[in-house]
Design an enzyme around this catalytic site. Structure first.
Site: not given
Length: 286
Positions: A33, A116, A134
């Site tokens: 991520e 996020y 996002d």
């Protein structure tokens, strides 16, 4: 997602498109991520495996020298992400017995982890029923569920949570992310969208908003200069003047990059280098 859902069917062949898909190890999810922030997946794919071979666990990352982490990150850009990931690993070892917290609120307290990324790790690694919103996910949710090109963040989050309910959090999040990145773009490719028949925005027939203007081109930008400086400095100690010669850049521009990288603790610069003198020494951060 209910069985037979068109989004799930569309996503099924993409489920193994990248090496991090289906991953449940929290550390590996976190690495993916962070790498995917502002970097295309096709560029992340080879770097992801190489990084994990070098730092196979969160503890291995935490005890590594900062310079080694930055070297392993080379080529992905936005090197501050690597430094913050390194800091987060240290904080987890120090404060959480080496285990990433499950609670998104606690995750958000770690260096470099915003709302996020915290939601993505919680959903993908721990199965928390949370949407990771996002810009791509927000666009899909706004159009498909709210019938608007853009909607306030809170409305998007509520609509995303309702849509996610009853679905596998990992599959739902990654399916919507993929749809936003590849199909429901600023200029949508509605003919390729599995949600076209149900999309409220499409049914309304409203045109999408004009794409936002892109920032400055990367080539020749201050960001490119920073990246080139860091790559050279990671090779060993040098001087400001030597960097400028090798890069064929004005000394003042290289000095500005060195000062910003020093402030962010991505390299070490001596007083002379920080003052912009060519004889000033610059070296990797320890």
């Amino acid at each position: 997602m209910p069985r037979g859902d068109p989004l799930l069917a569309w996503y099924a062949p993409r489920r193994r498109a990248y090496p991090w898909r289906g991953e449940r190890d929290p550390y590996r999810v976190l690495v993916a991520e962070v790498m995917l922030q502002q970097t295309q997946a096709r560029r992340v794919a080879p770097a992801y495996g190489a990084f994990l071979r070098t730092f196979p666990s969160l503890r291995a990352l935490a005890r590594a020298p900062r310079a080694d982490v930055l070297r392993a990150w080379s080529g992905l850009g936005y090197n501050r992400r690597a430094a913050l990931l390194h800091e987060a690993a240290g904080a987890v070892v120090r404060d959480h017995a080496g285990r990433l917290p499950r609670d998104p609120a606690v995750l958000r307290g770690l260096p470099g982890i915003g709302p996020y990324t915290a939601a993505a790790v919680a959903a993908l690694a721990f199965g928390a029923p949370l949407p990771a919103v996002d810009v791509n996910v927000a666009r899909v949710v706004s159009r498909a569920r709210l019938g608007r090109d853009r909607a306030p963040v809170r409305e998007v989050e509520l609509a995303a949570s309702r849509w996610l309910a009853g679905s596998d959090p990992a599959d739902w999040n990654q399916a919507v992310m993929d749809l936003g990145r590849g199909v429901c773009r600023a200029v949508p490719r509605c003919g390729a969208c599995p949600l076209a028949a149900r999309c409220r925005f499409r049914r309304m027939g409203a045109p999408p908003s004009p794409p936002r203007r892109r920032g400055e081109p990367f080539a020749g930008s201050a960001r490119e200069v920073r990246g080139r400086v860091l790559r050279l400095v990671l090779g060993g100690r040098t001087t400001l003047a030597r960097l400028a010669r090798e890069m064929e850049e004005p000394l003042v521009r290289v000095a500005a990059a060195v000062r910003s990288l020093h402030r962010e603790e991505l390299l070490r610069a001596g007083p002379a280098a920080l003052a912009g003198r060519g004889s000033g020494r610059v070296g990797p951060v320890v």
